[in-house]
Every structure is written in structure tokens, then in C-alpha cells.
Design a protein around this motif. Structure first.
Motif, PDB file in Angstrom:
ATOM      1  N   VAL A  58      41.946  41.824  43.827  1.00 42.92           N
ATOM      2  CA  VAL A  58      40.501  41.605  43.662  1.00 42.92           C
ATOM      3  C   VAL A  58      39.990  41.958  42.268  1.00 42.92           C
ATOM      4  N   GLY A  59      40.780  42.679  41.470  1.00 41.49           N
ATOM      5  CA  GLY A  59      40.345  43.089  40.146  1.00 41.49           C
ATOM      6  C   GLY A  59      39.934  44.552  40.115  1.00 41.49           C
ATOM      7  N   PHE A  60      39.503  45.017  38.951  1.00 38.27           N
ATOM      8  CA  PHE A  60      39.141  46.427  38.795  1.00 38.27           C
ATOM      9  C   PHE A  60      38.153  46.561  37.641  1.00 38.27           C
ATOM     10  N   SER A  61      37.522  47.716  37.570  1.00 41.16           N
ATOM     11  CA  SER A  61      36.589  48.019  36.481  1.00 41.16           C
ATOM     12  C   SER A  61      37.296  48.879  35.436  1.00 41.16           C
ATOM     13  N   MET A  62      37.108  48.516  34.177  1.00 41.24           N
ATOM     14  CA  MET A  62      37.734  49.272  33.077  1.00 41.24           C
ATOM     15  C   MET A  62      36.635  49.744  32.116  1.00 41.24           C
ATOM     16  N   TYR A  63      36.739  50.983  31.707  1.00 42.90           N
ATOM     17  CA  TYR A  63      35.749  51.567  30.784  1.00 42.90           C
ATOM     18  C   TYR A  63      35.958  51.022  29.383  1.00 42.90           C
ATOM     19  N   ASN A  64      34.864  50.551  28.784  1.00 45.66           N
ATOM     20  CA  ASN A  64      34.888  50.053  27.409  1.00 45.66           C
ATOM     21  C   ASN A  64      34.208  51.085  26.515  1.00 45.66           C
ATOM     22  N   PRO A  65      34.971  51.850  25.726  1.00 41.52           N
ATOM     23  CA  PRO A  65      34.370  52.911  24.911  1.00 41.52           C
ATOM     24  C   PRO A  65      33.448  52.394  23.818  1.00 41.52           C
ATOM     25  N   SER A  66      33.582  51.127  23.433  1.00 40.61           N
ATOM     26  CA  SER A  66      32.753  50.601  22.345  1.00 40.61           C
ATOM     27  C   SER A  66      31.289  50.461  22.742  1.00 40.61           C
ATOM     28  N   ASN A  67      31.043  50.172  24.027  1.00 39.37           N
ATOM     29  CA  ASN A  67      29.646  50.055  24.469  1.00 39.37           C
ATOM     30  C   ASN A  67      29.290  51.017  25.592  1.00 39.37           C
ATOM     31  N   GLY A  68      30.272  51.847  25.986  1.00 38.55           N
ATOM     32  CA  GLY A  68      30.002  52.875  26.994  1.00 38.55           C
ATOM     33  C   GLY A  68      29.751  52.349  28.388  1.00 38.55           C
ATOM     34  N   SER A  69      30.284  51.165  28.696  1.00 36.40           N
ATOM     35  CA  SER A  69      30.066  50.576  30.027  1.00 36.40           C
ATOM     36  C   SER A  69      31.397  50.189  30.660  1.00 36.40           C
ATOM     37  N   PHE A  70      31.342  49.957  31.982  1.00 33.29           N
ATOM     38  CA  PHE A  70      32.513  49.507  32.701  1.00 33.29           C
ATOM     39  C   PHE A  70      32.491  47.980  32.792  1.00 33.29           C
ATOM     40  N   GLU A  71      33.606  47.361  32.525  1.00 35.76           N
ATOM     41  CA  GLU A  71      33.711  45.910  32.557  1.00 35.76           C
ATOM     42  C   GLU A  71      34.693  45.468  33.633  1.00 35.76           C
ATOM     43  N   TYR A  72      34.366  44.379  34.277  1.00 33.43           N
ATOM     44  CA  TYR A  72      35.214  43.851  35.356  1.00 33.43           C
ATOM     45  C   TYR A  72      36.406  43.106  34.774  1.00 33.43           C
ATOM     46  N   ARG A  73      37.577  43.418  35.277  1.00 30.85           N
ATOM     47  CA  ARG A  73      38.795  42.698  34.930  1.00 30.85           C
ATOM     48  C   ARG A  73      39.250  41.916  36.154  1.00 30.85           C
ATOM     49  N   LYS A  74      39.388  40.618  35.986  1.00 36.56           N
ATOM     50  CA  LYS A  74      39.678  39.736  37.114  1.00 36.56           C
ATOM     51  C   LYS A  74      41.023  40.047  37.764  1.00 36.56           C
ATOM     52  N   GLY A  75      41.040  39.933  39.097  1.00 33.88           N
ATOM     53  CA  GLY A  75      42.286  40.008  39.845  1.00 33.88           C
ATOM     54  C   GLY A  75      42.810  38.610  40.119  1.00 33.88           C
ATOM     55  N   ALA A  76      43.935  38.536  40.808  1.00 34.35           N
ATOM     56  CA  ALA A  76      44.579  37.245  41.073  1.00 34.35           C
ATOM     57  C   ALA A  76      43.702  36.321  41.911  1.00 34.35           C
ATOM     58  N   ALA A  77      42.813  36.902  42.730  1.00 33.70           N
ATOM     59  CA  ALA A  77      41.986  36.089  43.625  1.00 33.70           C
ATOM     60  C   ALA A  77      40.936  35.271  42.903  1.00 33.70           C
ATOM     61  N   MET A  78      40.672  35.566  41.637  1.00 34.74           N
ATOM     62  CA  MET A  78      39.630  34.848  40.900  1.00 34.74           C
ATOM     63  C   MET A  78      40.200  33.519  40.398  1.00 34.74           C
ATOM     64  N   CYS A  79      40.310  32.556  41.309  1.00 35.68           N
ATOM     65  CA  CYS A  79      40.877  31.245  40.994  1.00 35.68           C
ATOM     66  C   CYS A  79      40.449  30.273  42.082  1.00 35.68           C
ATOM     67  N   ASN A  80      40.933  29.028  41.997  1.00 38.13           N
ATOM     68  CA  ASN A  80      40.655  28.047  43.047  1.00 38.13           C
ATOM     69  C   ASN A  80      41.704  28.082  44.145  1.00 38.13           C
ATOM     70  N   PHE A  81      42.956  28.230  43.732  1.00 42.35           N
ATOM     71  CA  PHE A  81      44.050  28.225  44.691  1.00 42.35           C
ATOM     72  C   PHE A  81      44.921  29.455  44.465  1.00 42.35           C
ATOM     73  N   GLU A 103      34.172  35.375  52.857  1.00 43.66           N
ATOM     74  CA  GLU A 103      32.890  35.211  52.188  1.00 43.66           C
ATOM     75  C   GLU A 103      32.999  34.656  50.768  1.00 43.66           C
ATOM     76  N   ALA A 104      34.224  34.313  50.327  1.00 45.49           N
ATOM     77  CA  ALA A 104      34.447  33.751  48.986  1.00 45.49           C
ATOM     78  C   ALA A 104      33.857  34.643  47.899  1.00 45.49           C
ATOM     79  N   GLN A 105      34.076  35.946  48.053  1.00 44.27           N
ATOM     80  CA  GLN A 105      33.613  36.899  47.055  1.00 44.27           C
ATOM     81  C   GLN A 105      34.487  38.141  47.121  1.00 44.27           C
ATOM     82  N   VAL A 106      34.430  38.942  46.057  1.00 44.68           N
ATOM     83  CA  VAL A 106      35.116  40.235  46.057  1.00 44.68           C
ATOM     84  C   VAL A 106      34.124  41.286  45.596  1.00 44.68           C
ATOM     85  N   THR A 107      34.292  42.493  46.091  1.00 44.54           N
ATOM     86  CA  THR A 107      33.428  43.600  45.711  1.00 44.54           C
ATOM     87  C   THR A 107      34.271  44.695  45.069  1.00 44.54           C
TER      88      THR A 107
END
Length: 311
Positions: free
Chosen positions: A76-99, A122-126
Motif C-alpha cells: 500500500v505504500g508508506f510515509s517518508m520524512y522529508n527533512p528539506s521541508n519538514g513534512s512526511f511524503e507518501y511513497r507509492k506501494g505496488a497497489a498504485m497501478c491499474n493491474f 474500495e479502490a483506495q489505500v490508507t
């Protein structure tokens, strides 16, 4: 057959030999945003079938090889901390595709298997409380080997119920296997396969399938079949309401690819086994008699009265 569907299947048959019925069933699942579980032995073309579908439809295709060390975040992906802007960014998992090809899905832990539940329903990930929509169309095609049990985890019933269809590809006959040898002798035809339909066209077809008419008598026929699975002495757990709705949608899609705008009892009967068999639990006494889930659904179809359908 609907001409667009015929083009899809013929294009896939440039790679997949002698399995038209399986390809039709996969397209039926696609037309319903449904997911497919392919149970079969290694080497019969499960992975190649999924890759062929993705290339035919010009879709984004991801494959994840399920093993015990695969984590839910890989899916499903994960959140990674970006020290340049001090925020967490989403990194896509394998499910972020059509097939998504979930290869040997039963070799992952139950926790990892369960990470697909939200995506499939539900065609979504949390991730960390934030919900991300998956692209459309989205389809999971999972494989598992029904023979080997060492190092595998049984798929939970909640996940089995989310698979629209369960299919088996099976071995080719001798003439088909000769065609496979000839076709793949010098090159892989998948590398030169062209797309024949866009993702937008698929969504349009999905909307057209919804317009197929189903009479009340056909709906009652579906409900009679489902109710029979709940009362049969051979079955411990019968088909859920999700199963009856899936059978209705599968019958509509089959009618559509056959070029009709209405459902016949034959459509229901043809789709009953791949839609319902994996949704029942057979009691232990019947298992000892070597009766499969498919055999029991076929028995149910024989005892349920077929409605007289008038066009």
C-alpha cells in the motif's frame, strides 16, 4: 460477441494459446472492476496472462512476488520524512497501478494479505490516516499454487469473498502446446503486442455493462441459488450477499460480451461456478468424499428450478 471485447480477446490470444474461456472470464471481471484469483500449478501462464491483459489495455502493471518477508507497506505504500521541508511524503506501494499481479499471494503473512482488503473493496489505500485513491480501472489478479502447502498461509474468508472470480488455466492439449512451442521458439510475442483499447475505453465499457437489463425472475433465480448454498447439508458456510451481487454483475457482463442487453438463465448458470465456488466452505465429511466446491455448486444448479424466460 461485442466487437471491442472480441478485439481485446483476439489480441490476448496472440500470446495466450487455447484459453479463450479463461480470457473471457477475466474480461468479465474487468468489466465489473472485479478481482481474479487464479489457482493453478506453476508454468501454465498465470503471470503472462496478466501481463498480456495489461499491455492490451495500455494499463500500468505492477507485480509483487509475495513471500513471508513482504510487508504491508510494500503493497500500500508508506510515509517518508522529508527533512528539506519538514513534512512526511507518501511513497507509492505496488497497489498504485491499474493491474496488480499478486504472485503466490498465499506465501505472504495474513497481515500482508489483509493489506489488500481496502484496495480490493474500495479502490483506495490508507497510510498513516491519509486515504489515497487508486487509478481507474484497478484490478488485482492473484495467483496461488493449490498443490503446495509448505510455507503458505490460507487466505482468510474475508479476502476470498472479495475475489470476483476464481479461475484455473489448466494444461494445454498437445496441439495447443505445439502452437506454444512454435510461437515462443524464437521470441516472446508479448514484447511486440500492441494496445487495442485505452483505460478510458474500459471505463466506458464498464458503464455500458451497467445498462444491461435483468428481469425480476432472473434476480429471484440468483437468490434461489444463493439460498440453496446456505441450506445445503454439504456446506458449512454459504454464499454471502456480496456473492449474489457478484453473480448478478457477472451475468450482465457475460450477456454484454455476447451482444445482448438482457440476461438469460444460461448466463447465470455459466458464471455460477467461477463466481460462487470459492465463497463456500464445505463441511469436513464432504471433503473426505473428495467433492470439490465446484462440484457442489454444480449440484446446487441441478436442484434449483430454472425460470421460464420470455424475451
Amino acid at each position: 460477441m461485442n466487437s471491442i471485447i472480441e478485439n481485446i480477446i483476439k489480441n490476448m490470444e496472440k500470446v495466450i494459446v487455447g484459453k479463450r474461456d479463461v480470457l473471457e472470464k477475466i474480461v468479465i471481471a474487468l468489466l465489473n472492476d472485479g478481482h481474479v484469483l487464479i489457482e493453478d500449478v506453476p508454468g501454465v501462464g498465470k503471470t503472462k496472462t496478466v501481463a498480456t491483459l495489461a499491455k492490451t489495455l495500455d494499463g500500468d502493471f505492477n507485480r509483487i512476488q509475495f513471500t513471508p518477508d513482504v510487508m504491508p507497506s510494500d503493497v500500500v505504500g508508506f510515509s517518508m520524512y522529508n527533512p528539506s521541508n519538514g513534512s512526511f511524503e507518501y511513497r507509492k506501494g505496488a497497489a498504485m497501478c491499474n493491474f496488480l499481479l499478486a504472485d503466490e499471494i498465499n506465501r505472504a503473512s495474513s497481515k500482508t494479505q489483509s493489506s489488500l482488503l481496502e484496495a480490493m473493496e474500495e479502490a483506495q489505500v490508507t497510510v498513516d490516516g491519509v486515504t489515497y485513491k487508486l487509478p481507474k480501472p484497478f484490478m488485482v489478479l492473484a495467483t496461488q499454487n493449490p498443490i503446495e502447502s509448505y510455507g503458505t498461509y490460507i487466505l482468510p474468508e474475508a479476502q476470498m469473498d472479495r475475489f470476483f472470480l476464481r479461475l484455473s488455466i489448466g494444461y494445454p492439449n498437445k496441439s495447443e502446446e505445439k502452437r506454444i512451442l512454435d510461437r515462443f521458439e524464437s521470441e516472446n510475442p508479448l514484447t511486440t503486442l500492441n494496445k487495442v483499447i485505452t483505460k478510458e475505453d474500459v471505463i466506458k465499457l464498464q458503464n455500458e455493462v451497467k445498462e444491461v437489463k435483468v428481469s425480476d425472475s432472473i434476480k429471484m433465480y440468483i437468490l434461489d441459488i444463493v439460498e440453496a448454498t446456505r441450506k445445503a447439508k454439504e456446506i458449512t458456510l454459504g454464499v454471502s450477499p456480496r456473492g449474489s451481487l457478484s453473480l448478478l454483475r457477472a451475468a450482465k457482463a457475460l450477456a454484454f460480451i455476447r451482444g445482448r442487453d438482457f440476461v438469460l438463465p444460461d448466463d447465470v448458470q455459466e458464471m455460477a461456478v467461477p463466481v460462487l465456488a470459492h465463497r463456500i466452505i464445505v463441511n469436513s465429511n464432504i471433503k473426505s468424499q473428495s467433492m470439490s466446491q465446484e462440484d457442489i455448486i454444480k449440484q446446487v444448479l441441478k436442484i434449483v428450478e430454472v425460470p421460464i424466460f420470455q424475451i
